[in-house]
Design an enzyme around this catalytic site. Sequence first.
Site, short mmCIF file in Angstrom:
data_model
loop_
_atom_site.label_atom_id
_atom_site.label_comp_id
_atom_site.label_asym_id
_atom_site.label_seq_id
_atom_site.Cartn_x
_atom_site.Cartn_y
_atom_site.Cartn_z
N GLY A 1 0.86 -1.17 0.00
CA GLY A 1 0.00 0.00 0.00
C GLY A 1 0.89 1.22 0.00
O GLY A 1 2.08 1.13 0.29
N ASP B 1 0.34 5.76 4.41
CA ASP B 1 -0.92 6.24 4.99
C ASP B 1 -2.19 5.60 4.46
O ASP B 1 -3.28 6.06 4.77
CB ASP B 1 -1.04 7.77 4.85
CG ASP B 1 -0.31 8.46 5.98
OD1 ASP B 1 0.08 7.76 6.94
OD2 ASP B 1 -0.13 9.69 5.91
N ASP B 2 -2.06 4.56 3.67
CA ASP B 2 -3.27 3.86 3.25
C ASP B 2 -3.88 3.06 4.40
O ASP B 2 -5.02 2.63 4.32
CB ASP B 2 -2.97 2.89 2.10
CG ASP B 2 -2.83 3.59 0.77
OD1 ASP B 2 -3.12 4.81 0.72
OD2 ASP B 2 -2.46 2.94 -0.22
N ASP C 1 5.76 -7.67 5.09
CA ASP C 1 5.20 -6.32 5.19
C ASP C 1 6.12 -5.38 4.44
O ASP C 1 7.17 -4.99 4.94
CB ASP C 1 5.10 -5.99 6.69
CG ASP C 1 4.54 -4.61 6.95
OD1 ASP C 1 4.14 -3.93 5.98
OD2 ASP C 1 4.52 -4.21 8.13
N ASN D 1 -9.76 0.44 1.81
CA ASN D 1 -9.74 0.79 3.24
C ASN D 1 -10.33 2.18 3.49
O ASN D 1 -10.51 2.96 2.57
CB ASN D 1 -8.30 0.72 3.75
CG ASN D 1 -8.22 0.88 5.25
OD1 ASN D 1 -9.14 0.47 5.98
ND2 ASN D 1 -7.14 1.48 5.73
N LYS D 2 -10.58 2.43 4.76
CA LYS D 2 -11.12 3.73 5.22
C LYS D 2 -12.52 3.98 4.66
O LYS D 2 -12.88 5.11 4.34
CB LYS D 2 -10.18 4.89 4.86
CG LYS D 2 -8.73 4.67 5.34
CD LYS D 2 -7.92 5.93 5.35
CE LYS D 2 -6.45 5.62 5.68
NZ LYS D 2 -5.58 6.79 5.67
N SER E 1 48.17 -37.93 -12.71
CA SER E 1 49.62 -37.75 -12.94
C SER E 1 50.46 -38.27 -11.77
O SER E 1 51.05 -37.49 -11.03
CB SER E 1 49.94 -36.27 -13.23
OG SER E 1 49.29 -35.39 -12.34
N1 LIG Z 1 -10.79 6.53 9.33
C1 LIG Z 1 -9.93 5.56 9.09
N2 LIG Z 1 -8.63 5.80 9.27
C2 LIG Z 1 -7.75 4.79 9.05
C3 LIG Z 1 -8.19 3.51 8.62
N3 LIG Z 1 -7.10 2.72 8.49
C4 LIG Z 1 -6.04 3.48 8.84
N4 LIG Z 1 -6.42 4.73 9.17
C5 LIG Z 1 -5.57 5.87 9.59
O1 LIG Z 1 -4.71 6.22 8.50
C6 LIG Z 1 -3.44 6.68 8.99
C7 LIG Z 1 -2.30 5.91 8.38
O2 LIG Z 1 -2.38 4.56 8.80
P1 LIG Z 1 -1.11 3.60 8.85
O3 LIG Z 1 -1.65 2.28 9.25
O4 LIG Z 1 -0.02 4.19 9.66
O5 LIG Z 1 -0.73 3.62 7.31
P2 LIG Z 1 0.50 2.92 6.53
O6 LIG Z 1 1.41 4.04 6.18
O7 LIG Z 1 -0.14 2.34 5.29
O8 LIG Z 1 1.09 1.89 7.39
C8 LIG Z 1 -3.49 6.52 10.49
O9 LIG Z 1 -3.80 7.78 11.05
C9 LIG Z 1 -4.63 5.51 10.71
O10 LIG Z 1 -5.23 5.68 11.96
C10 LIG Z 1 -9.59 3.31 8.42
O11 LIG Z 1 -10.07 2.23 8.03
N5 LIG Z 1 -10.40 4.37 8.66
#
Ligand SMILES: Nc1nc2c(ncn2[C@@H]2O[C@H](COP(=O)(O)OP(=O)(O)O)[C@@H](O)[C@H]2O)c(=O)[nH]1
Lengths: 614, 301
Positions: A17, A20-21, A93, A148-149, A518
């Site tokens: 990803g 921040d994903d 990862d 996600n999110k 040899s």
């Molecule tokens: N609202 C929301 N925020 C999320 C979700 N998943 C991750 N985040 C937020 O996105 C930001 C980045 O997440 P992180 O796991 O550190 O991302 P990485 O860089 O892909 O490892 C963090 O502030 C998390 O709390 C989700 O499903 N919903």
Amino acid sequence: MSTEVAAQDLLRFITVGSVDDGKSTLIGRLLYEANAIYEDQLSSVKKASTAKNVDLDLSLLTDGLRAEREQGITIDVAYRYFSTPRRTFIIADAPGHEQYTRNMATGSSTAELALILVDARKGVLTQTRRHTLIAWLLGIRRMIVAVNKMDLVGYQKQVFDSIRADFEKCVEGFPGIELHFLPLSALGGENVINSNGAMPWYSGPSLLELLETLPATPSVSDSFRFPVQTVIRPNQDFRGYAGQVSSGTVKVGDEVLALPSGQRATVDGILLQTQNLEKAVTSQSIVLTLSKHIDLGRGDMLVSPEDPPKVTTRITSNLIWLSSTPLRDDTRYLIKHTTQTVCGRVIQLNKKIDIDTFTEIEGDSLGFNEIGEVEFELHSPVFCDVYKDNRVTGSFIVMDPRNNDTVAAGMITAMAQPGTGEASDSDAGSRVALQHGVTVWFTGLSGAGKTTICRAVATELLAHGLQVEVIDGDVIRKHLCKDLGFSKSDRDENIRRIAFVARMLTRNGVVVLVSAISPYRAAREEARHTIGDFVEVFVNTPLEVCELRDAKDLYKKAREGAIHGFTGIDDPYEPPVAPEIVCDTSRQNIREVSAKVVDKVLEHLSSSAAGSER
Amino acid sequence: MPNGSMAHLDALEAESIYILREVVAESAHPAMLYSVGKDSSVMLRLAQKAFYPGKIPFPLLHIDTGFKFREMLTFRDRICQELGVKLIVHTNTDAVKDGANPFKLSTSRCCALLKTKALLDALAMNGIDVAIGGARRDEEKSRAKERVFSLRDSLGQWDPKNQRPEFWNLYNVRIAPDQALRVFPLSNWTELDVWQYIDREQIPVVPLYFAKEREMLVRGDLVIPLDHPMDLLPGEKPQRVMCRMRSLGCTYCTGAIRSTASTVPDIIDELKLFRRSERENRVIDHDQEGSMELKKREGYF
Ligand SMILES: Nc1nc2c(ncn2[C@@H]2O[C@H](COP(=O)(O)OP(=O)(O)O)[C@@H](O)[C@H]2O)c(=O)[nH]1
């Protein structure tokens, strides 16, 4: 113990990803829900979360090394582990950082499945596409696309559907991809393990359900391939070939073909320590015994005779360059393919591939993190399949002999049959200019290890860019000296002819590696005198050990009286008085001995070069 | 289980055996670091399997700090004799003569002398270029990114930025004369895998892992063994505690856990419930955040 555990299998997957994903959060949640997090680790995460003024930041569970923590980014593949009653998982990862090609490719190389994260608000990004294509290039066909999110887009079906459509479009033209789409919220846990009903429009499995049920075995060829790692020969009565089955299965009674010798034999036994198995499957590490004694050692391969791999010295590959020193076509590289390492040279860079678009681009070299299609010419043959059919026999790594770095990873896409490649003598330009070469004369009993050392030394010297020729006593006796027997005068004549050829080559700057019993001191002294640039290596492996090895069954025949005048049995071996190098393969291993010989050769060449300048 | 795939313990076993054979086939002077603990016991069984019916083709190296449990040493000598393998024991005798111990020095200084320095000296003295160790990636955060074949410089130091990429199972075993490799065949095993394998293979382990009533010192949360002399604080006295060791180090720095698990299946059941990392009871990891990583950079295993 519970049968539940015995029935678990193992799935290796890679998570990818962009930054921040929510990848760390998702992995943290999977580990947390699977109860794979230790209480003390959890409490330190709780502490850190409180310090950051947040609820429980699960992404902190997977942070890595100090340096990275300080910079707030992860820059290397980290491996994580969890298990459920159904399956054990290994997660590679891979961080979505700028060095992603190398990391992604490393993690993908051992993974059977990719979990790709897409941020619902951002949709499919250039990065997403790159990541997917690298995973595909490394042979991953089964992918879970987790959107996600979803909480941040109101859990809307529309958003999910349009991302899904975009994604499908972006991987068009990549055959064999199997996609599984899934909407989730890593933060809240929606659809990670189960659903709280936030998305009634989605009725498919949760992420964990998918991970637990998708097939763990990648789709590869089922042709039997068994690269020999080492020969196990503890005593006269046992000779076994140790290795891991690369693909296919093998059963007791199967006929197998040995490469490169082309000999055939029947599988007598399949051993895993004290267990005698009837059958071995892909990935099992076993010891095979054969019905009859054939010539087989490390780097050789046992295969199915119906469907053997290609034996070739010319391979075309997709190459991922991993080093900051760019690819050069005037350098010798070492190529490790299955259990053998051979010397190779780049013939040409057919094309460079732009990983954003997967189209061809201009370029005459490959730099760090770049991918290209490269043709190699190898000094000795490898036994290979194309990567898409076989990830083990279709892959190789490239090492730089000057610093031993791993500089590239390659996936074979095509190979030439022997003889169809161009001749390899067009490399005069890359040759180190030398006045004189040197002859390295390996003497010792039959089975002492002369040929094996010779082979290892040849590979190393070729990698140094030298011209190398091997003169093997056994081969010479089949050709140049076919007319000779084993009387004293015939043996002397044999050595005289070998020395004659070696002298001409040495004079022309070639490093000549002679491996011949040899046995007579006077004949060797004459050779030394004839050739001049001469290094004598006494392979002083004790007779008992040679006889135990008996690679060619000759000692047995000599003891039975079937052959006469056999050196060490009923004909004398006269050890050298002052050889340049003495070694004993029963006490030293090949790596150690060959390094010594290589050093000696280089020393000899540089001192004779210095001498000729003066 | 789906058709054709191997059970997870079989898959881990096959991978580890392959790694051990690569080491032996491609290195000049390999040795196995044998710490007498459960991971070492599993490694030893894997080495037997990899070369059977031949003998284990490398020596074992034990770094004895002088503060090991007596039961460990007895067990070590018995096992090595049974298997007929060569054992090299090395102690930093100078430091021991100077009276090094974790009370006088800090825990980190004590480890640096008795473990790290002793290890580097022993490798150098015996000309060992490739050392096989039992570390697992799940043990500690900083190990999650460790390679299976980990490159060390001439001072035995680990540079996280300068590690070779590892693709497929094609390990690069080539090193310059002033470099060394540490190889971790159990990289992908978890603590639970290790115990499940011990159970399946009936591998002998040091009895200290099994719960019984032992004479111990209880200090706060810690349950400390009394194998070696220990200054008691006012009011402290040894007491009998039902406990076992979760991991084995030096007696001063390895706390016991209160437990009634007296068989391998008990331990497996306990592990499934008891989610505490095995290094928690080790004083040394708690020196400072990320301290294991610092030690590794300095050459600690
Ligand atoms: N609202 C929301 N925020 C999320 C979700 N998943 C991750 N985040 C937020 O996105 C930001 C980045 O997440 P992180 O796991 O550190 O991302 P990485 O860089 O892909 O490892 C963090 O502030 C998390 O709390 C989700 O499903 N919903």
